[in-house]
Write a protein that holds these residues in place. Structure first.
Motif, PDB file in Angstrom:
ATOM      1  N   ILE A   1      -8.447   0.645   7.684  1.00 61.65           N
ATOM      2  CA  ILE A   1      -8.090   1.500   6.550  1.00 61.65           C
ATOM      3  C   ILE A   1      -6.953   2.451   6.919  1.00 61.65           C
ATOM      4  N   ARG A   2      -6.865   2.791   8.206  1.00 58.28           N
ATOM      5  CA  ARG A   2      -5.741   3.620   8.650  1.00 58.28           C
ATOM      6  C   ARG A   2      -4.429   2.852   8.499  1.00 58.28           C
ATOM      7  N   ALA A   3      -4.447   1.546   8.775  1.00 55.46           N
ATOM      8  CA  ALA A   3      -3.247   0.723   8.641  1.00 55.46           C
ATOM      9  C   ALA A   3      -2.748   0.712   7.199  1.00 55.46           C
ATOM     10  N   ILE A   4      -3.678   0.748   6.254  1.00 59.23           N
ATOM     11  CA  ILE A   4      -3.320   0.758   4.840  1.00 59.23           C
ATOM     12  C   ILE A   4      -2.735   2.106   4.436  1.00 59.23           C
ATOM     13  N   GLY A   5      -3.076   3.143   5.189  1.00 54.13           N
ATOM     14  CA  GLY A   5      -2.619   4.485   4.865  1.00 54.13           C
ATOM     15  C   GLY A   5      -3.715   5.385   4.352  1.00 54.13           C
ATOM     16  N   LEU A   6      -4.906   4.827   4.117  1.00 51.26           N
ATOM     17  CA  LEU A   6      -6.032   5.609   3.631  1.00 51.26           C
ATOM     18  C   LEU A   6      -6.558   6.546   4.713  1.00 51.26           C
ATOM     19  N   THR A   7      -7.026   7.712   4.319  1.00 50.65           N
ATOM     20  CA  THR A   7      -7.639   8.661   5.246  1.00 50.65           C
ATOM     21  C   THR A   7      -9.147   8.467   5.243  1.00 50.65           C
ATOM     22  N   ASN A   8      -9.705   8.225   6.398  1.00 49.30           N
ATOM     23  CA  ASN A   8     -11.150   8.042   6.540  1.00 49.30           C
ATOM     24  C   ASN A   8     -11.826   9.409   6.471  1.00 49.30           C
ATOM     25  N   VAL A   9     -12.775   9.573   5.546  1.00 50.19           N
ATOM     26  CA  VAL A   9     -13.460  10.866   5.435  1.00 50.19           C
ATOM     27  C   VAL A   9     -14.477  11.070   6.548  1.00 50.19           C
TER      28      VAL A   9
ATOM     29  N   ILE B   1      -7.782  -6.348   4.188  1.00 54.52           N
ATOM     30  CA  ILE B   1      -6.690  -5.439   3.837  1.00 54.52           C
ATOM     31  C   ILE B   1      -6.075  -5.838   2.502  1.00 54.52           C
ATOM     32  N   GLU B   2      -5.847  -7.123   2.321  1.00 50.63           N
ATOM     33  CA  GLU B   2      -5.250  -7.604   1.065  1.00 50.63           C
ATOM     34  C   GLU B   2      -6.159  -7.306  -0.127  1.00 50.63           C
ATOM     35  N   LYS B   3      -7.474  -7.476   0.055  1.00 51.44           N
ATOM     36  CA  LYS B   3      -8.424  -7.195  -1.033  1.00 51.44           C
ATOM     37  C   LYS B   3      -8.403  -5.716  -1.413  1.00 51.44           C
ATOM     38  N   ILE B   4      -8.369  -4.849  -0.398  1.00 58.20           N
ATOM     39  CA  ILE B   4      -8.367  -3.410  -0.674  1.00 58.20           C
ATOM     40  C   ILE B   4      -7.092  -3.009  -1.411  1.00 58.20           C
ATOM     41  N   VAL B   5      -5.958  -3.507  -0.939  1.00 62.92           N
ATOM     42  CA  VAL B   5      -4.682  -3.169  -1.574  1.00 62.92           C
ATOM     43  C   VAL B   5      -4.619  -3.721  -2.998  1.00 62.92           C
ATOM     44  N   THR B   6      -5.160  -4.914  -3.210  1.00 65.17           N
ATOM     45  CA  THR B   6      -5.197  -5.488  -4.555  1.00 65.17           C
ATOM     46  C   THR B   6      -6.039  -4.619  -5.483  1.00 65.17           C
ATOM     47  N   ALA B   7      -7.174  -4.130  -5.002  1.00 63.72           N
ATOM     48  CA  ALA B   7      -8.049  -3.267  -5.825  1.00 63.72           C
ATOM     49  C   ALA B   7      -7.329  -1.967  -6.170  1.00 63.72           C
TER      50      ALA B   7
ATOM     51  N   ALA C   1       0.833  -1.204   0.000  1.00 70.02           N
ATOM     52  CA  ALA C   1       0.000   0.000   0.000  1.00 70.02           C
ATOM     53  C   ALA C   1       0.867   1.252   0.000  1.00 70.02           C
ATOM     54  N   ALA C   2       1.975   1.213   0.723  1.00 72.21           N
ATOM     55  CA  ALA C   2       2.884   2.357   0.759  1.00 72.21           C
ATOM     56  C   ALA C   2       3.485   2.603  -0.633  1.00 72.21           C
ATOM     57  N   GLU C   3       3.820   1.528  -1.329  1.00 70.98           N
ATOM     58  CA  GLU C   3       4.348   1.665  -2.692  1.00 70.98           C
ATOM     59  C   GLU C   3       3.311   2.289  -3.629  1.00 70.98           C
ATOM     60  N   LEU C   4       2.050   1.994  -3.372  1.00 77.28           N
ATOM     61  CA  LEU C   4       0.956   2.509  -4.213  1.00 77.28           C
ATOM     62  C   LEU C   4       0.511   3.911  -3.809  1.00 77.28           C
ATOM     63  N   LYS C   5       1.183   4.461  -2.778  1.00 79.37           N
ATOM     64  CA  LYS C   5       0.860   5.801  -2.290  1.00 79.37           C
ATOM     65  C   LYS C   5      -0.592   5.904  -1.795  1.00 79.37           C
ATOM     66  N   ALA C   6      -1.013   4.870  -1.068  1.00 77.92           N
ATOM     67  CA  ALA C   6      -2.365   4.867  -0.508  1.00 77.92           C
ATOM     68  C   ALA C   6      -2.569   6.018   0.467  1.00 77.92           C
ATOM     69  N   ASP C   7      -1.471   6.527   1.044  1.00 76.54           N
ATOM     70  CA  ASP C   7      -1.607   7.623   1.996  1.00 76.54           C
ATOM     71  C   ASP C   7      -2.015   8.941   1.337  1.00 76.54           C
TER      72      ASP C   7
ATOM     73  N   PRO D   1     -14.778  10.802  -1.240  1.00 75.09           N
ATOM     74  CA  PRO D   1     -13.658   9.874  -1.036  1.00 75.09           C
ATOM     75  C   PRO D   1     -13.159   9.245  -2.334  1.00 75.09           C
ATOM     76  N   THR D   2     -11.883   8.932  -2.343  1.00 69.41           N
ATOM     77  CA  THR D   2     -11.284   8.250  -3.501  1.00 69.41           C
ATOM     78  C   THR D   2     -11.904   6.870  -3.689  1.00 69.41           C
ATOM     79  N   TRP D   3     -12.149   6.178  -2.569  1.00 72.33           N
ATOM     80  CA  TRP D   3     -12.663   4.812  -2.602  1.00 72.33           C
ATOM     81  C   TRP D   3     -13.896   4.675  -1.701  1.00 72.33           C
ATOM     82  N   LEU D   4     -14.847   3.863  -2.162  1.00 72.79           N
ATOM     83  CA  LEU D   4     -15.958   3.421  -1.323  1.00 72.79           C
ATOM     84  C   LEU D   4     -15.772   1.931  -1.069  1.00 72.79           C
ATOM     85  N   ILE D   5     -15.827   1.548   0.192  1.00 67.57           N
ATOM     86  CA  ILE D   5     -15.651   0.150   0.573  1.00 67.57           C
ATOM     87  C   ILE D   5     -16.974  -0.337   1.165  1.00 67.57           C
ATOM     88  N   LEU D   6     -17.545  -1.372   0.557  1.00 68.51           N
ATOM     89  CA  LEU D   6     -18.870  -1.856   0.943  1.00 68.51           C
ATOM     90  C   LEU D   6     -18.794  -3.228   1.598  1.00 68.51           C
TER      91      LEU D   6
END
Length: 336
Positions: free
Chosen positions: A237-245, A325-331, A201-207, A265-270
């Motif tokens: 989602i904080r662990a991934i680096g994403l900011t919760n709106v 977490i793995e599913k979110i990072v894969t997406a 996630a850090a490589e993908l700049k999820a933060d 938000p950039t992403w919606l997680i359902l």
């Protein structure tokens, strides 16, 4: 090499190095301070009723299915790797069991993932009620450490959720049932998988991205239950680096779609689940709503298809969290 293969190989290598330490056998009597109640175990319990899917799956992961005489409170199908154990255990209720139904199994231990099931205001029973009958109780620390369950409908976090409380749960169950080596290995595997996903996630700049997590809604036209920043889903989602709106400290506050739209938000997680307590428990109804609602349909995440569906139990303090977490990072990786 695919991201999934990379995760698995990295997790295997790290887990192999971490689990070189050998755990000690449990010495009884064992005293565990659990959510304000000391419990003394003279030996490993042989008859357990487990209330809550998350905790039940942990017991199965420690190969303790033969100790269970009943389970209750299920949200979705059992993980395939635990089906053989689960098939041999009676499900005494899909949701909340009655006190009599639990006691009828004559358990030595009543185990729950939620304090509102067995606690000061337990809907199944209070801890003194069970203790008076000689039944020990254990509540997953994930639901009481840093949390006041007497305030608010879902309890109120006095401290932000920490994944360490899940590891504490696994470790203490390992001690109670003299499965300390299995517990050590399980914790190490979870840690290594999460570390690999977080690094990706850090490589993908999820933060540099934001997200909103939609669990369900009491009615489709009402404000949805969204993950607050202090609960288990917020921590994920904080662990991934994403900011919760969603900035509320509640675990699952109701938040209007106008507020979500303003944050965009950039992403919606359902959440998807088998439970059908509310209409929005059905993920297909969530997706239909997002396409048709005049406000939600204007979200950039909806227009661009940046919607991630994960299992509801992957949003909780459970063994499945790391899979979520793995599913979110894969997406996120696929969208790059």
């Amino acid at each position: 090499m695919s991201f999934k293969t990379l995760l698995c190989s990295s997790a295997f290598a790290l887990a192999a190095s971490l689990t070189s330490v050998q755990a000690q056998a449990t010495e009884y009597p064992l005293t565990i301070e659990n959510c304000g109640f000391p419990q003394v175990f003279e030996a490993a319990p042989k008859n357990v009723v487990s209330i809550g899917q998350q905790g039940t799956e942990i017991l199965y992961a420690l190969d303790l299915g033969d100790r269970l005489s009943g389970t209750a409170l299920w949200f979705t199908e059992i993980l395939p790797e635990y089906k053989a154990q689960n098939d041999k255990v009676e499900r005494i209720a899909d949701n909340m069991p009655g006190f009599e139904a639990v006691i009828a199994k004559r358990p030595e231990l009543a185990f729950t993932q939620y304090e509102w099931m067995i606690g000061a205001q337990g809907v199944v029973g209070t801890r003194p009620q069970f203790h008076d009958l000689g039944v020990k109780t254990y509540i997953m620390p994930t639901d009481c450490d840093g949390k006041d369950n007497l305030v608010g409908s879902d309890g109120t976090r006095t401290e932000a959720f920490s994944i360490e409380s899940l590891y504490k749960t696994i470790t203490e169950l390992g001690q109670i049932f003299d499965r300390q080596q299995a517990a050590l290995e399980l914790v190490d595997q979870l840690k290594s998988r999460e570390a690999a996903a977080v690094a990706k996630a850090a490589e993908l700049k999820a933060d540099q991205m934001t997200a909103a997590v939609w669990f369900s809604s009491a009615e489709m036209e009402l404000d949805p239950y969204m993950a607050g920043r202090s609960g288990a889903a917020g921590d994920m989602i904080r662990a991934i680096g994403l900011t919760n709106v969603v900035t509320s400290d509640e675990e699952w506050p109701t938040v209007g779609w106008e507020t979500i739209a303003k944050a965009n938000p950039t992403w919606l997680i359902l959440a998807e689940m088998d439970r059908r307590r509310f209409p929005a428990d059905d993920v297909e109804k969530k997706l239909e709503f997002l396409k048709s609602d005049p406000v939600a349909s204007q979200l950039e995440a909806v227009k661009s298809g940046r919607i991630i569906v994960i299992n509801s139990q992957e949003m909780e303090a459970s063994l499945r969290r790391v899979t979520g977490i793995e599913k979110i990072v894969t997406a996120i990786a696929r969208a790059k």
